[in-house]
Structures are given as structure tokens and as C-alpha cells.
Design an enzyme around this catalytic site. Structure first.
Site, PDB file in Angstrom:
ATOM      1  N   GLU A  44       0.840  -1.212   0.000  1.00 61.89           N
ATOM      2  CA  GLU A  44       0.000   0.000   0.000  1.00 61.89           C
ATOM      3  C   GLU A  44       0.870   1.255   0.000  1.00 61.89           C
ATOM      4  OE1 GLU A  44      -0.129  -2.661   1.949  1.00 61.89           O
ATOM      5  OE2 GLU A  44      -2.015  -2.833   3.035  1.00 61.89           O
ATOM      6  N   CYS A  99      -0.398   0.406   7.691  1.00 60.95           N
ATOM      7  CA  CYS A  99      -0.895   0.873   6.384  1.00 60.95           C
ATOM      8  C   CYS A  99      -2.259   1.521   6.530  1.00 60.95           C
ATOM      9  CB  CYS A  99      -0.976  -0.290   5.411  1.00 60.95           C
ATOM     10  SG  CYS A  99       0.650  -0.858   4.936  1.00 60.95           S
ATOM     11  N   ALA A 101       6.813 -36.945  -9.645  1.00 65.76           N
ATOM     12  CA  ALA A 101       6.484 -37.304 -11.026  1.00 65.76           C
ATOM     13  C   ALA A 101       6.506 -38.816 -11.108  1.00 65.76           C
ATOM     14  CB  ALA A 101       7.531 -36.699 -11.959  1.00 65.76           C
ATOM     15  N   SER A 112      15.850 -42.046 -12.734  1.00 66.31           N
ATOM     16  CA  SER A 112      14.554 -41.346 -12.807  1.00 66.31           C
ATOM     17  C   SER A 112      14.554 -40.118 -13.709  1.00 66.31           C
ATOM     18  CB  SER A 112      14.098 -40.939 -11.405  1.00 66.31           C
ATOM     19  OG  SER A 112      14.921 -39.907 -10.912  1.00 66.31           O
ATOM     20  N   GLY A 165      11.960 -38.883  -2.339  1.00 64.46           N
ATOM     21  CA  GLY A 165      11.409 -40.153  -2.792  1.00 64.46           C
ATOM     22  C   GLY A 165      10.355 -40.648  -1.800  1.00 64.46           C
ATOM     23  N   ALA A 175       8.813 -39.296   1.836  1.00 64.12           N
ATOM     24  CA  ALA A 175       7.474 -38.732   1.596  1.00 64.12           C
ATOM     25  C   ALA A 175       6.458 -39.360   2.551  1.00 64.12           C
ATOM     26  CB  ALA A 175       7.053 -38.956   0.149  1.00 64.12           C
ATOM     27  N   ALA A 176       6.565 -40.660   2.774  1.00 58.32           N
ATOM     28  CA  ALA A 176       5.628 -41.333   3.688  1.00 58.32           C
ATOM     29  C   ALA A 176       5.808 -40.817   5.110  1.00 58.32           C
ATOM     30  CB  ALA A 176       5.840 -42.850   3.641  1.00 58.32           C
TER      31      ALA A 176
HETATM   32  N1  LIG Z   1      10.192 -39.030  -9.768  1.00 58.49           N
HETATM   33  C1  LIG Z   1      10.264 -38.259  -8.691  1.00 58.49           C
HETATM   34  O1  LIG Z   1       9.448 -37.330  -8.530  1.00 58.49           O
HETATM   35  C2  LIG Z   1      11.328 -38.496  -7.672  1.00 58.49           C
HETATM   36  C3  LIG Z   1      11.614 -37.503  -6.716  1.00 58.49           C
HETATM   37  C4  LIG Z   1      12.580 -37.790  -5.768  1.00 58.49           C
HETATM   38  C5  LIG Z   1      13.210 -39.018  -5.754  1.00 58.49           C
HETATM   39  N2  LIG Z   1      12.936 -39.932  -6.725  1.00 58.49           N
HETATM   40  C6  LIG Z   1      13.542 -41.257  -6.718  1.00 58.49           C
HETATM   41  O2  LIG Z   1      13.281 -41.832  -5.447  1.00 58.49           O
HETATM   42  C7  LIG Z   1      14.309 -42.734  -5.114  1.00 58.49           C
HETATM   43  C8  LIG Z   1      14.773 -42.443  -3.688  1.00 58.49           C
HETATM   44  O3  LIG Z   1      13.705 -42.678  -2.838  1.00 58.49           O
HETATM   45  P1  LIG Z   1      13.815 -42.562  -1.266  1.00 58.49           P
HETATM   46  O4  LIG Z   1      12.488 -42.885  -0.725  1.00 58.49           O
HETATM   47  O5  LIG Z   1      14.962 -43.357  -0.764  1.00 58.49           O
HETATM   48  O6  LIG Z   1      13.991 -40.981  -1.126  1.00 58.49           O
HETATM   49  P2  LIG Z   1      14.873 -39.954  -0.332  1.00 58.49           P
HETATM   50  O7  LIG Z   1      14.368 -38.655  -0.829  1.00 58.49           O
HETATM   51  O8  LIG Z   1      16.316 -40.145  -0.478  1.00 58.49           O
HETATM   52  O9  LIG Z   1      14.488 -40.203   1.185  1.00 58.49           O
HETATM   53  C9  LIG Z   1      15.063 -41.243   1.970  1.00 58.49           C
HETATM   54  C10 LIG Z   1      16.287 -40.757   2.733  1.00 58.49           C
HETATM   55  O10 LIG Z   1      15.909 -39.678   3.574  1.00 58.49           O
HETATM   56  C11 LIG Z   1      16.807 -39.616   4.680  1.00 58.49           C
HETATM   57  N3  LIG Z   1      16.070 -39.412   5.931  1.00 58.49           N
HETATM   58  C12 LIG Z   1      16.326 -38.442   6.819  1.00 58.49           C
HETATM   59  N4  LIG Z   1      15.492 -38.505   7.852  1.00 58.49           N
HETATM   60  C13 LIG Z   1      14.663 -39.532   7.616  1.00 58.49           C
HETATM   61  C14 LIG Z   1      13.590 -40.083   8.340  1.00 58.49           C
HETATM   62  N5  LIG Z   1      13.202 -39.605   9.548  1.00 58.49           N
HETATM   63  N6  LIG Z   1      12.947 -41.146   7.833  1.00 58.49           N
HETATM   64  C15 LIG Z   1      13.331 -41.652   6.630  1.00 58.49           C
HETATM   65  N7  LIG Z   1      14.364 -41.159   5.890  1.00 58.49           N
HETATM   66  C16 LIG Z   1      15.021 -40.105   6.389  1.00 58.49           C
HETATM   67  C17 LIG Z   1      17.614 -40.896   4.685  1.00 58.49           C
HETATM   68  O11 LIG Z   1      18.904 -40.515   4.183  1.00 58.49           O
HETATM   69  P3  LIG Z   1      20.263 -41.219   4.612  1.00 58.49           P
HETATM   70  O12 LIG Z   1      20.139 -42.612   4.098  1.00 58.49           O
HETATM   71  O13 LIG Z   1      21.327 -40.442   3.916  1.00 58.49           O
HETATM   72  O14 LIG Z   1      20.330 -41.157   6.100  1.00 58.49           O
HETATM   73  C18 LIG Z   1      16.864 -41.765   3.697  1.00 58.49           C
HETATM   74  O15 LIG Z   1      17.700 -42.665   2.990  1.00 58.49           O
HETATM   75  C19 LIG Z   1      15.408 -42.504  -6.137  1.00 58.49           C
HETATM   76  O16 LIG Z   1      15.367 -43.571  -7.040  1.00 58.49           O
HETATM   77  C20 LIG Z   1      15.038 -41.235  -6.832  1.00 58.49           C
HETATM   78  O17 LIG Z   1      15.426 -41.252  -8.170  1.00 58.49           O
HETATM   79  C21 LIG Z   1      12.014 -39.685  -7.677  1.00 58.49           C
HETATM   80 ZN   LIG Z   2       0.914  -2.824   6.006  1.00 57.11          ZN
END
Ligand SMILES: NC(=O)c1ccc[n+]([C@@H]2O[C@H](COP(=O)([O-])OP(=O)(O)OC[C@H]3O[C@@H](n4cnc5c(N)ncnc54)[C@H](OP(=O)(O)O)[C@@H]3O)[C@@H](O)[C@H]2O)c1
Ligand SMILES: [Zn+2]
Length: 393
Positions: A85, A117, A187, A201, A323, A327-328
């Protein structure tokens, strides 16, 4: 007439609506005139010029209109600088007297880093203020509007409210829940894989989809991956656009067993932060610090810890680009509010190929997390589905 399969396919794609809202909430009644809505859209356009740069503040744009013409415009460039503003009133100068001011967020009414503002609008002698949405902070909501009305200024609230809320969904979440807003983006192939059985990937989706991802990064404060993604993909995680904001690139690795060379350790283009556990691989930690990578240790690293820490750093929006394993964990710990999934019409197979979300402990389909406010779009040859996880606090 040419009815070759290739042409038939093209025609089918062309007749598809580009964006389909499949489960939107009740449509909102339109507030304001067409002109009001056009001016509010202009505010949003101005606000977006500071995309990714305003946290912990919101994105705000303002327009001053006199006799149906824009006489001043402004946006909030970053925290600590004047609000939208103020810039718009300055640009309008004396034309602000008797004018209508449009702004996508309720004008502030308190002394923060800058004077309120509401007082600037009153002092400028404006006749009317059109507001997109009230302040999301329940403690101050309505205060700015009440102050303006008390000074005899006409105030209209709720013009293009849905679009205003969407632009600042990260800021709103931060204010309401004291946590940043988490977006899980992935993706996958049509058969639900995010990589091959070997972990390869690049790339699942086409260039157009990847450009959208670059824009999403420019709009976020940080992007998170896990250690495995660094080991397997060696991503850059930048926004790949001239002058666009680059998010803080965050790696969560409990083991700190990471490659010595990685794009993420090159910090000239964008900063990198590694979150790890106390005492993990001290020699590698030293090597990272020497390269300008920030390292923060936690007794136990979890998505909750990461989000709490990023909240304390003043962040609003976090993009999870990890990954399935991480994500979970992020979904289970309520660190994800929105899901953006790109689906490529290709099949890679592989019983052990990774999928976007790992173990959630759900065993009946009735337990599935159903997205709300779902939007489906065609992006080149890919499909984009986005929606919100049921509100969890
Ligand atoms: N297509 C897509 O959109 C996409 C995007 C991302 C990834 N990917 C693929 O996904 C695969 C990897 O998957 P990922 O599930 O292993 O993914 P990630 O993104 O590497 O996540 C797992 C890692 O997160 C770390 N971590 C830290 N704190 C954690 C916790 N509290 N709980 C669990 N993990 C924790 C660990 O690393 P450390 O082992 O170093 O301790 C673990 O190995 C690869 O093949 C990649 O190419 C694809
Ligand atoms: Zn303001």
C-alpha cells in the site's frame, strides 16, 4: 478427410478441457464488480513479482484507482521493506485523495517493522478500500478494516477471495498452525513408479511439466530431498530461471553418507542446508562446511524436526521433492498439506521400482487419504493432479 490415427489423437487432446475442477468446494458468490475483480487480479499479479522472497511476510500487491484509471501500483518486495500500500500510495501521490485502493490482503493496523498501512491510507485521504481477504491471524483479523471504516472510508471485503487465499496459502498456514505449509511434489509413470528398479529417474515427465516444477521452486522458501535422492539423482533443485528466486536446498540425511561431489554442494547459485543427526560422519560434515554448505544436527532427525526448524527460520512454503520413503514419513507426521503429482503416460514396470509414497501403515482402502479441492490439468503430454490432504492439525 484425413482420419489417420495421429490426427485423431491430436484432436482428442485438443478437445480436452485444459483444467478440470473435480471436487471444488461450493462456488463462492462473486463479490464486487467485474472491474473490481480485474483490479484485484492486477494486485495478485503485482504481488507475484516478489514470489519466494517475502517470507515470513505474505505476498501483497496494491493498486490505486482514480476515475476508472490506475494512478499508482506497488507490491511488498521483502520482509523489512515497506508494504504494498505504501509503494502504491507513493506512486499515486496526490491522486490518492478520493481514490479507491485495491489490496489482496487486509491492510495492517499495528506498528511492526513499518508503521500501519491503515494510517497511511487514512492520511492519504482515500475514499474506498477493496480488500481480497481479511488478515488470517485471528488476533488481528478485521482490525485494519475496522480502523478504516471508523475513519469514514468505505471498505469492501472478499473480492477474488479464493485466488487471494491460494496465493498466500503458505503464509496463512504458517500463521494459523505455526508450521510452514508442505507441498509434496512428485512425477510418476502411469504404472505408479517414480524411478526404475535401478533407481534411474531422469526424466519421468516432459519439459513442460519440468518447467512448472521450476516455477514451484521459485515460489517456495525451501525444497527438501533425502540422502538417497542425492546419491541416486544428483539433483540441482534450482528454479532454472534468470532472476527467479532459488529456494534453500535442504537435504535430510541421518547417516551423512553422501557423495563427495554433488551439484547441491555447489553453493554459488543457491544455498544448501544439510539436516542430520548429532555425531554423524564428522569428517564429511567438515568437508561440507568448507564448501559453504550449512549443516544442522538434531538428536533424532524427523520431518517434524525439519519443519519446526524451518518455521523458526521464518519460512512459509516447503516443497518436498523426496522419494517415497521420506514422503511417507512426511505425510505421516503432517508435514504435507498439498500434493502435486505429475503423471506421465508411460509404463516402466518393475515390482521393486520405487513408488511416490512408501509405508503409511494403512491396510483398508477406506483408510485412504482422499485429496480435497482437486484440480486436474493436461500439461503437454502429461497430466497434473493437485489437491489438499484433509486438514490435519
Ligand atoms: N520421480 C520423482 O518425482 C522423484 C523424486 C525424488 C526421488 N525420486 C527417486 O526416489 C528414489 C529415492 O527414494 P527414497 O524414498 O529413498 O527418497 P529420499 O528422498 O532419499 O528419502 C530417503 C532418505 O531420507 C533420509 N532421511 C532423513 N530422515 C529420515 C527419516 N526420519 N525417515 C526416513 N528417511 C530419512 C535418509 O537418508 P540417509 O540414508 O542419507 O540417512 C533416507 O535414505 C530414487 O530412485 C530417486 O530417483 C524420484
Ligand atoms: Zn501494512
Amino acid at each position: 478427410m484425413d482420419n489417420s490415427p495421429a490426427l485423431a489423437r491430436t484432436n482428442a487432446a485438443v478437445t480436452l478441457p485444459n483444467s478440470v475442477l473435480v471436487s471444488a468446494k461450493q462456488p463462492q458468490a462473486k463479490v464486487g464488480t467485474d472491474f473490481d475483480r480485474a483490479m484485484m487480479q492486477r494486485c495478485l499479479e503485482l504481488a507475484r513479482r516478489a514470489l519466494g522472497r517475502t517470507s515470513p511476510n505474505p505476498l501483497v500487491g496494491a493498486v490505486v484507482v482514480k476515475d476508472g484509471k490506475i494512478v499508482g501500483e506497488g507490491f511488498h518486495p521483502r520482509a523489512g521493506e515497506p508494504h504494498a500500500e505504501v509503494f502504491a500510495l507513493k506512486a499515486a501521490a496526490l491522486h490518492a485523495r478520493g481514490a479507491t485502493v485495491y489490496v489482496n490482503l487486509e491492510p495492517c493496523n499495528h506498528y511492526g517493522r513499518t508503521p500501519p498501512c491503515s494510517e497511511a491510507l487514512i492520511a492519504a485521504g482515500v475514499a474506498k478500500v477493496v480488500v481480497g481477504m481479511v488478515d488470517p491471524n485471528p488476533l488481528v483479523a478485521g482490525g485494519g478494516i475496522a480502523r478504516l471504516r471508523a475513519a469514514g472510508i468505505e471498505v469492501v471485503v472478499g473480492v477474488e477471495e479464493r485466488a487471494c487465499r491460494k496465493l498466500n496459502e503458505g503464509f496463512i498456514h504458517r500463521i494459523l498452525y505455526k508450521r510452514p505449509f508442505g507441498i509434496l511434489k512428485y512425477a510418476m509413470t502411469l504404472d505408479g513408479k517414480i524411478a526404475t528398479t535401478s533407481g534411474h529417474s531422469t526424466w519421468v515427465t516432459n519439459q513442460e511439466a519440468r518447467q512448472i516444477v521450476h516455477q514451484m521452486r521459485a515460489a517456495c522458501d525451501a525444497v527438501i530431498v533425502g540422502g538417497n535422492t542425492v546419491r541416486l539423482d544428483n539433483p540441482r533443485l534450482t528454479s532454472h530461471q534468470q532472476q527467479a528466486h532459488n529456494p534453500l536446498r535442504v537435504v535430510m540425511s541421518r547417516s551423512l553418507q553422501l557423495p563427495e561431489q554433488a551439484h547441491l554442494w555447489e553453493t554459488k547459485e543457491a544455498p544448501t542446508l544439510v539436516l542430520t543427526e548429532v555425531g554423524a560422519n564428522p569428517a564429511f560434515k567438515e568437508a561440507l562446511l568448507k564448501q559453504g554448505v550449512e549443516v544442522v544436527e538434531f538428536p533424532q532427525l524427523t520431518p517434524e524436526q525439519a519443519m519446526t526448524y524451518l518455521y523458526e527460520r521464518g519460512f512459509c512454503s516447503i516443497l518436498w521433492e523426496c522419494g517415497g520413503t521420506l514422503a511417507a514419513r512426511a505425510i505421516a507426521s503432517k508435514a504435507v498439506q498439498k500434493v502435486v503429482a505429475f503423471i506421465a503416460p508411460k509404463i516402466i514396470g518393475g515390482s521393486n521400482a520405487p513408488t511416490p509414497v512408501g509405508e503409511l501403515g494403512l491396510t483398508a482402502m477406506t483408510e485412504a487419504l482422499s485429496l480435497e479441492d482437486v484440480e486436474i490439468r493436461v500439461v503437454g503430454s502429461d497430466c497434473l493432479i493437485e489437491g489438499y490432504l484433509p486438514l490435519q492439525q
